[in-house]
Design a protein around this motif. Sequence first.
Motif, PDB file in Angstrom:
ATOM      1  N   PRO A 219      11.981  52.500 -51.090  1.00 41.32           N
ATOM      2  CA  PRO A 219      12.074  53.339 -52.290  1.00 41.32           C
ATOM      3  C   PRO A 219      11.054  52.975 -53.369  1.00 41.32           C
ATOM      4  CG  PRO A 219      14.236  52.484 -51.690  1.00 41.32           C
ATOM      5  CD  PRO A 219      13.242  51.842 -50.786  1.00 41.32           C
ATOM      6  N   TRP A 220      10.680  51.706 -53.481  1.00 38.84           N
ATOM      7  CA  TRP A 220       9.722  51.317 -54.513  1.00 38.84           C
ATOM      8  C   TRP A 220       8.350  51.945 -54.265  1.00 38.84           C
ATOM      9  CZ3 TRP A 220      11.653  47.994 -50.853  1.00 38.84           C
ATOM     10  CH2 TRP A 220      10.740  47.512 -49.920  1.00 38.84           C
ATOM     11  N   GLU A 221       8.022  52.234 -53.006  1.00 38.02           N
ATOM     12  CA  GLU A 221       6.757  52.912 -52.721  1.00 38.02           C
ATOM     13  C   GLU A 221       6.770  54.331 -53.288  1.00 38.02           C
ATOM     14  OE1 GLU A 221       6.201  52.728 -48.514  1.00 38.02           O
ATOM     15  OE2 GLU A 221       5.583  50.621 -48.555  1.00 38.02           O
ATOM     16  N   HIS A 222       7.932  54.952 -53.301  1.00 38.81           N
ATOM     17  CA  HIS A 222       8.051  56.293 -53.869  1.00 38.81           C
ATOM     18  C   HIS A 222       7.853  56.243 -55.380  1.00 38.81           C
ATOM     19  CE1 HIS A 222       9.948  56.657 -49.955  1.00 38.81           C
ATOM     20  NE2 HIS A 222       9.745  57.954 -50.021  1.00 38.81           N
ATOM     21  N   VAL A 223       8.406  55.206 -56.010  1.00 44.42           N
ATOM     22  CA  VAL A 223       8.241  55.050 -57.458  1.00 44.42           C
ATOM     23  C   VAL A 223       6.772  54.815 -57.796  1.00 44.42           C
ATOM     24  CG1 VAL A 223       8.851  53.635 -59.457  1.00 44.42           C
ATOM     25  CG2 VAL A 223      10.604  54.229 -57.770  1.00 44.42           C
ATOM     26  N   VAL A 224       6.109  53.964 -57.024  1.00 35.81           N
ATOM     27  CA  VAL A 224       4.684  53.706 -57.249  1.00 35.81           C
ATOM     28  C   VAL A 224       3.872  54.985 -57.027  1.00 35.81           C
ATOM     29  CG1 VAL A 224       2.672  52.434 -56.392  1.00 35.81           C
ATOM     30  CG2 VAL A 224       4.836  51.244 -56.730  1.00 35.81           C
ATOM     31  N   GLY A 225       4.187  55.709 -55.972  1.00 33.70           N
ATOM     32  CA  GLY A 225       3.494  56.968 -55.696  1.00 33.70           C
ATOM     33  C   GLY A 225       3.689  57.980 -56.806  1.00 33.70           C
ATOM     34  N   MET A 226       4.907  58.050 -57.324  1.00 32.79           N
ATOM     35  CA  MET A 226       5.169  58.965 -58.431  1.00 32.79           C
ATOM     36  C   MET A 226       4.388  58.547 -59.680  1.00 32.79           C
ATOM     37  SD  MET A 226       9.249  59.533 -57.838  1.00 32.79           S
ATOM     38  CE  MET A 226       9.544  60.492 -59.294  1.00 32.79           C
ATOM     39  N   GLY A 227       4.339  57.257 -59.950  1.00 31.80           N
ATOM     40  CA  GLY A 227       3.583  56.765 -61.100  1.00 31.80           C
ATOM     41  C   GLY A 227       2.102  57.072 -60.977  1.00 31.80           C
ATOM     42  N   LEU A 228       1.555  56.839 -59.794  1.00 26.98           N
ATOM     43  CA  LEU A 228       0.136  57.136 -59.580  1.00 26.98           C
ATOM     44  C   LEU A 228      -0.137  58.640 -59.670  1.00 26.98           C
ATOM     45  CD1 LEU A 228      -0.697  54.666 -56.683  1.00 26.98           C
ATOM     46  CD2 LEU A 228      -1.410  54.495 -59.068  1.00 26.98           C
ATOM     47  N   GLY A 229       0.771  59.442 -59.175  1.00 24.49           N
ATOM     48  CA  GLY A 229       0.619  60.892 -59.280  1.00 24.49           C
ATOM     49  C   GLY A 229       0.648  61.363 -60.728  1.00 24.49           C
ATOM     50  N   VAL A 230       1.532  60.766 -61.533  1.00 28.27           N
ATOM     51  CA  VAL A 230       1.612  61.124 -62.955  1.00 28.27           C
ATOM     52  C   VAL A 230       0.303  60.774 -63.660  1.00 28.27           C
ATOM     53  CG1 VAL A 230       2.713  60.477 -65.131  1.00 28.27           C
ATOM     54  CG2 VAL A 230       4.112  61.014 -63.140  1.00 28.27           C
ATOM     55  N   VAL A 231      -0.197  59.566 -63.409  1.00 28.87           N
ATOM     56  CA  VAL A 231      -1.457  59.138 -64.038  1.00 28.87           C
ATOM     57  C   VAL A 231      -2.589  60.060 -63.607  1.00 28.87           C
ATOM     58  CG1 VAL A 231      -3.180  57.287 -64.111  1.00 28.87           C
ATOM     59  CG2 VAL A 231      -0.757  56.748 -64.348  1.00 28.87           C
ATOM     60  N   PHE A 232      -2.669  60.359 -62.314  1.00 27.16           N
ATOM     61  CA  PHE A 232      -3.750  61.199 -61.789  1.00 27.16           C
ATOM     62  C   PHE A 232      -3.746  62.587 -62.425  1.00 27.16           C
ATOM     63  CE2 PHE A 232      -5.022  64.427 -58.642  1.00 27.16           C
ATOM     64  CZ  PHE A 232      -6.374  64.114 -58.555  1.00 27.16           C
ATOM     65  N   VAL A 233      -2.588  63.239 -62.443  1.00 24.90           N
ATOM     66  CA  VAL A 233      -2.525  64.615 -62.954  1.00 24.90           C
ATOM     67  C   VAL A 233      -2.764  64.648 -64.465  1.00 24.90           C
ATOM     68  CG1 VAL A 233      -1.032  66.624 -63.253  1.00 24.90           C
ATOM     69  CG2 VAL A 233      -1.117  65.457 -61.062  1.00 24.90           C
ATOM     70  N   ASN A 234      -2.233  63.676 -65.206  1.00 23.10           N
ATOM     71  CA  ASN A 234      -2.473  63.657 -66.647  1.00 23.10           C
ATOM     72  C   ASN A 234      -3.949  63.417 -66.962  1.00 23.10           C
ATOM     73  OD1 ASN A 234       0.058  64.259 -67.788  1.00 23.10           O
ATOM     74  ND2 ASN A 234       0.771  62.207 -67.323  1.00 23.10           N
ATOM     75  N   GLN A 235      -4.612  62.533 -66.216  1.00 28.40           N
ATOM     76  CA  GLN A 235      -6.038  62.320 -66.427  1.00 28.40           C
ATOM     77  C   GLN A 235      -6.832  63.567 -66.052  1.00 28.40           C
ATOM     78  OE1 GLN A 235      -7.614  59.793 -67.911  1.00 28.40           O
ATOM     79  NE2 GLN A 235      -5.595  58.936 -68.321  1.00 28.40           N
ATOM     80  N   LEU A 236      -6.387  64.267 -65.029  1.00 26.06           N
ATOM     81  CA  LEU A 236      -7.050  65.511 -64.628  1.00 26.06           C
ATOM     82  C   LEU A 236      -6.950  66.569 -65.730  1.00 26.06           C
ATOM     83  CD1 LEU A 236      -8.494  66.833 -62.187  1.00 26.06           C
ATOM     84  CD2 LEU A 236      -6.262  67.695 -61.495  1.00 26.06           C
ATOM     85  N   VAL A 237      -5.796  66.654 -66.380  1.00 29.46           N
ATOM     86  CA  VAL A 237      -5.610  67.609 -67.474  1.00 29.46           C
ATOM     87  C   VAL A 237      -6.515  67.242 -68.654  1.00 29.46           C
ATOM     88  CG1 VAL A 237      -3.952  68.409 -69.208  1.00 29.46           C
ATOM     89  CG2 VAL A 237      -3.294  68.309 -66.805  1.00 29.46           C
TER      90      VAL A 237
END
Length: 82
Positions: A31-49
């Motif tokens: 489950p912690w890999e999912h949390v890390v993946g979600m965190g990285l996805g949030v950072v990626f999309v916000n930086q893209l915006v």
Amino acid sequence: MVSATVVGALLGLGTQMYSNALRKLPYMRHPWEHVVGMGLGVVFVNQLVKWDAKLEQDLDKMLQKAKEANERRYFGTLSLSL
């Protein structure tokens, strides 16, 4: 910004679950890999915006400079030649 955060979290979660599915592992194996993946996805999309907004501003500045240069070039010489 909230919608970008949600999209990023879903992107990270979906990527991790897809990765587990490709390897034929249980979806929620670590489950912690999912949390890390979600965190990285949030950072990626916000930086893209943020990058998209800055790109739009830079493009507007460049188009304004080109418009001014064209006006000086064509309309400035027209009035001088008459």
